[in-house]
Design a protein around this motif. Sequence first.
Motif, PDB file in Angstrom:
ATOM      1  N   LYS A 132      23.764  46.956  49.125  1.00 22.90           N
ATOM      2  CA  LYS A 132      23.307  48.351  49.605  1.00 22.90           C
ATOM      3  C   LYS A 132      24.347  49.087  50.087  1.00 22.90           C
ATOM      4  O   LYS A 132      24.379  50.321  50.037  1.00 22.90           O
ATOM      5  N   ASN A 133      25.452  48.537  50.859  1.00 28.57           N
ATOM      6  CA  ASN A 133      26.390  49.443  51.448  1.00 28.57           C
ATOM      7  C   ASN A 133      27.823  49.094  50.925  1.00 28.57           C
ATOM      8  O   ASN A 133      28.741  49.537  51.381  1.00 28.57           O
ATOM      9  N   ILE A 134      27.842  48.456  49.539  1.00 27.45           N
ATOM     10  CA  ILE A 134      29.240  48.250  49.036  1.00 27.45           C
ATOM     11  C   ILE A 134      29.012  48.723  47.442  1.00 27.45           C
ATOM     12  O   ILE A 134      28.319  48.469  46.932  1.00 27.45           O
ATOM     13  N   SER A 135      30.303  49.311  47.269  1.00 24.37           N
ATOM     14  CA  SER A 135      30.411  50.047  46.098  1.00 24.37           C
ATOM     15  C   SER A 135      31.684  49.654  45.270  1.00 24.37           C
ATOM     16  O   SER A 135      32.497  49.506  45.980  1.00 24.37           O
ATOM     17  N   TYR A 136      31.891  49.964  43.881  1.00 25.35           N
ATOM     18  CA  TYR A 136      33.107  49.850  43.269  1.00 25.35           C
ATOM     19  C   TYR A 136      33.490  50.901  42.616  1.00 25.35           C
ATOM     20  O   TYR A 136      32.697  51.490  41.768  1.00 25.35           O
ATOM     21  N   ASP A 137      34.540  51.648  42.973  1.00 29.35           N
ATOM     22  CA  ASP A 137      35.025  52.989  42.196  1.00 29.35           C
ATOM     23  C   ASP A 137      35.994  52.731  41.184  1.00 29.35           C
ATOM     24  O   ASP A 137      36.927  51.704  41.291  1.00 29.35           O
ATOM     25  N   ILE A 138      35.425  52.994  39.719  1.00 33.83           N
ATOM     26  CA  ILE A 138      36.082  52.659  38.580  1.00 33.83           C
ATOM     27  C   ILE A 138      37.317  53.180  38.313  1.00 33.83           C
ATOM     28  O   ILE A 138      38.132  52.751  37.484  1.00 33.83           O
ATOM     29  N   PHE A 139      37.611  54.197  39.067  1.00 32.55           N
ATOM     30  CA  PHE A 139      39.033  55.133  38.648  1.00 32.55           C
ATOM     31  C   PHE A 139      39.908  54.600  39.668  1.00 32.55           C
ATOM     32  O   PHE A 139      41.133  54.451  39.593  1.00 32.55           O
ATOM     33  N   THR A 140      39.711  54.434  41.051  1.00 33.94           N
ATOM     34  CA  THR A 140      40.488  53.879  42.140  1.00 33.94           C
ATOM     35  C   THR A 140      40.700  52.547  42.104  1.00 33.94           C
ATOM     36  O   THR A 140      41.674  51.879  42.313  1.00 33.94           O
ATOM     37  N   LYS A 141      39.643  51.741  41.236  1.00 35.42           N
ATOM     38  CA  LYS A 141      39.567  50.434  41.320  1.00 35.42           C
ATOM     39  C   LYS A 141      39.594  49.701  42.912  1.00 35.42           C
ATOM     40  O   LYS A 141      39.987  48.701  43.136  1.00 35.42           O
ATOM     41  N   LYS A 142      38.845  50.520  43.657  1.00 32.97           N
ATOM     42  CA  LYS A 142      38.497  50.116  44.907  1.00 32.97           C
ATOM     43  C   LYS A 142      37.090  49.714  45.226  1.00 32.97           C
ATOM     44  O   LYS A 142      36.069  50.164  44.862  1.00 32.97           O
ATOM     45  N   VAL A 143      37.070  48.384  46.276  1.00 38.55           N
ATOM     46  CA  VAL A 143      35.879  47.934  46.565  1.00 38.55           C
ATOM     47  C   VAL A 143      35.558  48.814  47.869  1.00 38.55           C
ATOM     48  O   VAL A 143      36.522  48.627  48.774  1.00 38.55           O
ATOM     49  N   LEU A 144      34.308  49.601  47.953  1.00 37.25           N
ATOM     50  CA  LEU A 144      34.212  50.361  49.366  1.00 37.25           C
ATOM     51  C   LEU A 144      33.084  49.720  50.196  1.00 37.25           C
ATOM     52  O   LEU A 144      32.009  49.675  49.453  1.00 37.25           O
ATOM     53  N   LYS A 145      33.176  49.432  51.503  1.00 40.58           N
ATOM     54  CA  LYS A 145      32.116  49.080  52.177  1.00 40.58           C
ATOM     55  C   LYS A 145      31.774  50.332  52.893  1.00 40.58           C
ATOM     56  O   LYS A 145      32.889  50.627  54.006  1.00 40.58           O
ATOM     57  N   ASN A 146      30.615  50.797  53.241  1.00 33.02           N
ATOM     58  CA  ASN A 146      30.660  52.211  53.813  1.00 33.02           C
ATOM     59  C   ASN A 146      31.612  53.104  53.774  1.00 33.02           C
ATOM     60  O   ASN A 146      32.253  53.850  54.834  1.00 33.02           O
ATOM     61  N   ASP A 147      32.199  53.178  52.774  1.00 35.57           N
ATOM     62  CA  ASP A 147      33.522  54.153  52.311  1.00 35.57           C
ATOM     63  C   ASP A 147      34.867  53.524  52.992  1.00 35.57           C
ATOM     64  O   ASP A 147      35.721  54.451  52.699  1.00 35.57           O
ATOM     65  N   GLU A 148      34.615  52.476  53.274  1.00 40.27           N
ATOM     66  CA  GLU A 148      35.927  51.863  53.762  1.00 40.27           C
ATOM     67  C   GLU A 148      36.402  50.884  52.803  1.00 40.27           C
ATOM     68  O   GLU A 148      35.608  50.158  52.406  1.00 40.27           O
ATOM     69  N   GLU A 149      37.773  50.816  52.388  1.00 42.45           N
ATOM     70  CA  GLU A 149      38.352  49.945  51.433  1.00 42.45           C
ATOM     71  C   GLU A 149      38.211  48.385  51.853  1.00 42.45           C
ATOM     72  O   GLU A 149      38.671  48.083  53.139  1.00 42.45           O
ATOM     73  N   LEU A 150      37.732  47.622  50.996  1.00 46.13           N
ATOM     74  CA  LEU A 150      37.954  46.193  51.150  1.00 46.13           C
ATOM     75  C   LEU A 150      39.144  45.816  50.321  1.00 46.13           C
ATOM     76  O   LEU A 150      39.066  46.120  48.909  1.00 46.13           O
ATOM     77  N   PHE A 151      40.105  44.969  50.807  1.00 46.00           N
ATOM     78  CA  PHE A 151      41.272  44.664  50.116  1.00 46.00           C
ATOM     79  C   PHE A 151      41.205  43.455  49.363  1.00 46.00           C
ATOM     80  O   PHE A 151      40.970  42.501  50.201  1.00 46.00           O
ATOM     81  N   LEU A 152      41.018  43.344  48.134  1.00 45.00           N
ATOM     82  CA  LEU A 152      40.837  42.245  47.242  1.00 45.00           C
ATOM     83  C   LEU A 152      42.106  41.436  46.960  1.00 45.00           C
ATOM     84  O   LEU A 152      42.205  40.378  46.568  1.00 45.00           O
ATOM     85  N   GLY A 153      43.294  42.444  46.516  1.00 43.95           N
ATOM     86  CA  GLY A 153      44.268  41.572  45.879  1.00 43.95           C
ATOM     87  C   GLY A 153      44.176  42.086  44.441  1.00 43.95           C
ATOM     88  O   GLY A 153      43.201  42.389  43.856  1.00 43.95           O
ATOM     89  N   GLU A 154      45.424  42.102  43.514  1.00 46.34           N
ATOM     90  CA  GLU A 154      45.376  42.619  42.277  1.00 46.34           C
ATOM     91  C   GLU A 154      44.420  41.988  41.252  1.00 46.34           C
ATOM     92  O   GLU A 154      43.700  42.404  40.748  1.00 46.34           O
ATOM     93  N   LYS A 155      44.640  40.559  41.454  1.00 47.12           N
ATOM     94  CA  LYS A 155      44.059  39.603  40.412  1.00 47.12           C
ATOM     95  C   LYS A 155      42.540  39.553  40.690  1.00 47.12           C
ATOM     96  O   LYS A 155      41.721  39.601  39.809  1.00 47.12           O
ATOM     97  N   ALA A 156      42.099  39.398  41.933  1.00 46.49           N
ATOM     98  CA  ALA A 156      40.817  39.617  41.997  1.00 46.49           C
ATOM     99  C   ALA A 156      40.055  40.771  41.947  1.00 46.49           C
ATOM    100  O   ALA A 156      39.015  40.836  41.194  1.00 46.49           O
ATOM    101  N   GLN A 157      40.947  41.988  42.132  1.00 43.66           N
ATOM    102  CA  GLN A 157      40.240  43.233  41.636  1.00 43.66           C
ATOM    103  C   GLN A 157      40.048  43.233  40.262  1.00 43.66           C
ATOM    104  O   GLN A 157      39.174  43.867  39.801  1.00 43.66           O
ATOM    105  N   LEU A 158      40.996  42.802  39.469  1.00 43.41           N
ATOM    106  CA  LEU A 158      41.140  42.879  37.872  1.00 43.41           C
ATOM    107  C   LEU A 158      39.805  41.871  37.121  1.00 43.41           C
ATOM    108  O   LEU A 158      39.102  42.203  36.487  1.00 43.41           O
ATOM    109  N   ILE A 159      39.560  40.866  37.998  1.00 41.63           N
ATOM    110  CA  ILE A 159      38.242  39.909  37.815  1.00 41.63           C
ATOM    111  C   ILE A 159      37.043  40.477  37.949  1.00 41.63           C
ATOM    112  O   ILE A 159      36.271  40.679  37.016  1.00 41.63           O
ATOM    113  N   LEU A 160      36.810  41.159  39.102  1.00 43.19           N
ATOM    114  CA  LEU A 160      35.689  41.906  39.474  1.00 43.19           C
ATOM    115  C   LEU A 160      35.510  43.170  38.427  1.00 43.19           C
ATOM    116  O   LEU A 160      34.360  43.321  37.960  1.00 43.19           O
ATOM    117  N   ASP A 161      36.487  43.993  38.105  1.00 44.09           N
ATOM    118  CA  ASP A 161      36.498  44.799  37.257  1.00 44.09           C
ATOM    119  C   ASP A 161      36.061  44.679  35.835  1.00 44.09           C
ATOM    120  O   ASP A 161      35.214  45.214  35.162  1.00 44.09           O
TER     121      ASP A 161
END
Length: 220
Positions: A132-161
């Motif tokens: 509901k309040n969490i999205s993934y920006d495919i160009f910045t590769k950021k996970v955003l919760k209420n437009d605030e970034e959640l920091f996954l780390g490089e490998k976790a981000q690549l897995i999610l991507d």
Amino acid sequence: MNAIKILVLESVDSNISQIINILKDNNFQIKICNDNNEFFECIYNNLYDLYIININQMSLSRFHLIKLLNDFHDMTMKMVITSASNIIVPSFIYGCDECIIKNIDKKEILLRIKTLIRRQFHIHTDRILLKKNISYDIFTKKVLKNDEELFLGEKAQLILDYLLKYRGNFVSSSDLESAVYPVSNNCKNGSIRFHIHKIRQLIGNDVIISNRTNGYKIDE
């Protein structure tokens, strides 16, 4: 900052500096190679979101390079740039995803590249809603919760991507390893499990489904 990484295979006799400058001005991360050997060395040691391959009458062997990448199931999007209209048809025959002429309009270049990136995620927007309040920006590769970034780390981000590119389908641990580690790197399944656990801690256990036999999945 745009997180999209592009590997450009240039030609010494026919540069595409104007297009490269356009991409840099729009915050794409660019690595330039001048020959096939350097290109293969780059993809052996690094991961990229898009290959841009310059082909002209002096570099027709690059058609076979595209075919070779596809034969080895390299799923990275491949765009051919050329100044000769007779290059367009064979580029698609050999397996490129897009082919453009060098004097194309600046806005069209960006639109075509962004369309290729979106095509991998099967969307027409820049974000994918995870919850509901969490999205993934495919160009910045950021996970955003209420437009605030959640920091996954490089490998976790690549897995999610990667899981988001294959939403609705299970992805094996071995495929995830290939997607988030370059060929030159050795990793173990335990590493994938660790990063999956990290993603779940940050965005919830219900986003990624796991199956001991089939691997991991994010539902559409």
